[in-house]
Design an enzyme around this catalytic site. Structure first.
Site, PDB file in Angstrom:
ATOM      1  CB  THR A   1      -8.734   6.030  10.040  1.00 23.57           C
ATOM      2  OG1 THR A   1      -9.418   7.415  10.103  1.00 23.57           O
ATOM      3  CG2 THR A   1     -10.332   4.805  10.760  1.00 23.57           C
ATOM      4  CG  ASP A   2     -10.122  11.105   9.499  1.00 22.83           C
ATOM      5  OD1 ASP A   2      -9.218   9.935   8.913  1.00 22.83           O
ATOM      6  OD2 ASP A   2     -10.532  12.001   9.348  1.00 22.83           O
TER       7      ASP A   2
ATOM      8  CG  ASP B   1      -5.283 -12.918   3.627  1.00 24.68           C
ATOM      9  OD1 ASP B   1      -5.938 -12.050   4.884  1.00 24.68           O
ATOM     10  OD2 ASP B   1      -6.204 -13.665   3.321  1.00 24.68           O
TER      11      ASP B   1
ATOM     12  CE1 TYR C   1     -10.860   2.253   7.154  1.00 23.27           C
ATOM     13  CE2 TYR C   1     -11.376   5.002   7.109  1.00 23.27           C
ATOM     14  CZ  TYR C   1     -10.593   3.384   7.198  1.00 23.27           C
ATOM     15  OH  TYR C   1      -9.324   3.902   7.516  1.00 23.27           O
TER      16      TYR C   1
ATOM     17  CD1 TRP D   1      -8.867  13.289   5.498  1.00 23.44           C
ATOM     18  CD2 TRP D   1      -8.753  15.559   4.672  1.00 23.44           C
ATOM     19  NE1 TRP D   1      -9.708  14.445   5.539  1.00 23.44           N
ATOM     20  CE2 TRP D   1      -9.461  15.480   5.224  1.00 23.44           C
ATOM     21  CE3 TRP D   1      -8.218  16.629   3.832  1.00 23.44           C
ATOM     22  CZ2 TRP D   1     -10.256  16.635   5.202  1.00 23.44           C
ATOM     23  CZ3 TRP D   1      -8.814  17.644   4.348  1.00 23.44           C
ATOM     24  CH2 TRP D   1     -10.134  17.986   4.374  1.00 23.44           C
TER      25      TRP D   1
ATOM     26  CE  LYS E   1      -8.625   1.592  10.553  1.00 30.28           C
ATOM     27  NZ  LYS E   1      -6.619   0.531  10.458  1.00 30.28           N
TER      28      LYS E   1
ATOM     29  CG  LEU F   1       2.080   3.596   6.504  1.00 34.03           C
ATOM     30  CD1 LEU F   1       2.875   4.746   6.136  1.00 34.03           C
ATOM     31  CD2 LEU F   1       1.280   3.441   7.157  1.00 34.03           C
TER      32      LEU F   1
ATOM     33  N   GLY G   1       0.669  -1.160  -0.012  1.00 37.31           N
ATOM     34  CA  GLY G   1      -0.261  -0.068  -0.234  1.00 37.31           C
ATOM     35  C   GLY G   1       1.138   1.298  -0.380  1.00 37.31           C
TER      36      GLY G   1
ATOM     37  CB  THR H   1      -8.638   1.984   3.007  1.00 38.58           C
ATOM     38  OG1 THR H   1      -8.102   1.537   1.790  1.00 38.58           O
ATOM     39  CG2 THR H   1      -7.678   1.872   4.343  1.00 38.58           C
TER      40      THR H   1
END
Length: 296
Positions: free
Chosen positions: A109-110, A36, A133, A158, A137, A13, A11, A70
């Site tokens: 995540t936010d 996986d 989502y 973001w 998370k 990141l 990905g 995501t």
């Protein structure tokens, strides 16, 4: 020396983390085809192999989990798959890390927040996700923190990078396809370049193995400052040498999506700085650096 396993290594990141590999920093970053996160046996084997290899070489092992489901809109109708990747996978990963005494940094995540704040969110603020989502998370955070592993949660927002699908790439494409672009101007957040985030995560990892890491187990790490998607889009056009006036503002109501987007999801970086970690540069400065790197 650190030996780091990065699930989700292909990905945006994950690739930026892998790019930091050096003679003093070994990073193994398998993609989902190689590791996986929903395969218990594969996850346990990967952590065992990391621990044994690192300690045989006199290195300190660390896992940085960059793997996640995501697809925010798709998760609304595929929450079972999102749960498997964002909750079950991290739970198994954390349990394996606990059994082998391997520290774990888990990226979140936010979207765990409701997005209706009037100030930047602090790590201790109550979560209240409004999307599938976000729910998965938030549950993944609980699974990691409740595992008994030496673990840290790093929430960000973001994120964009050189690979994968992201807002910057979309705007670059639309700039070449359309005369004008409408972008929502009533959603606020902090753009974060994945290369800057990757460097921050490695700094955190070094702090963990050298000093035991921050006392706080949930941290926020984003690009400095805040903007709207509209402001972000105009800045992208400026970096492309295009007229930013070609970007016009619109409201969320004019651009409906299957999953509701948070109106305000700015994360406070105070916890990161208070932990002695280097704050990421301002988002506008990072965006310019991203495009400069892309031109090289």
């Amino acid at each position: 020396m650190l030996s780091v396993l990065v699930p989700g290594g292909t990905g945006q990141l994950g690739r930026d983390l892998a790019a930091l590999s050096s003679p003093s920093l070994e990073i193994v970053a398998p993609g989902s085809a190689e590791l996986d996160l929903t395969s218990t046996g594969a996850v346990v084997a990967a952590v065992v192999e990391l621990a044994e290899r690192a300690r045989a070489a006199g290195h300190q092992p660390l896992v940085v989990n960059a793997a996640a489901y995501t697809a925010v809109d798709a998760a609304e109708t595929d929450e079972r798959r999102a749960f498997a990747v964002n909750v079950d996978g991290p739970r198994v990963l954390a349990a394996a890390c606990s059994s082998r005494r391997v520290p774990l940094v888990h990226v979140s995540t936010d979207y765990v927040f409701p997005g209706d704040a009037d100030r930047p969110y602090e790590p201790e603020d109550p979560v209240g996700p409004r999307t599938a989502y976000g729910r998965t998370k938030a549950a993944g955070e609980d699974a990691v923190l409740g595992s008994g592993a030496q673990s840290w949660i790093v929430r960000t927002s973001w994120v964009y990078g050189a690979t994968g699908a992201n807002f910057v790439k979309t705007m670059v494409r639309l700039e070449g396809e359309r005369e004008t672009v409408s972008v929502v101007d009533d959603q606020h957040g902090s753009p974060t370049w994945s290369a800057d985030l990757a460097a921050g995560l490695i700094e955190l990892g070094e702090s963990i193995v050298e000093t035991g890491g921050p006392a706080r187990r949930v941290l926020h790490c984003t690009g400095g400052g805040e903007t709207t998607w509209f402001g972000f889009a105009r800045a992208i056009f400026e970096e492309l040498g295009a007229d930013p006036a070609r970007v016009s503002p619109c409201t969320t109501e004019e651009f409906p999506r299957p999953a509701p987007r948070p109106a305000y999801s700015v994360l406070s970086n105070k916890s990161w700085a208070d932990s002695g970690l280097t704050p990421l540069r301002p988002w506008r400065e990072a965006l310019a650096a991203y495009f400069a790197a892309a031109r090289r």
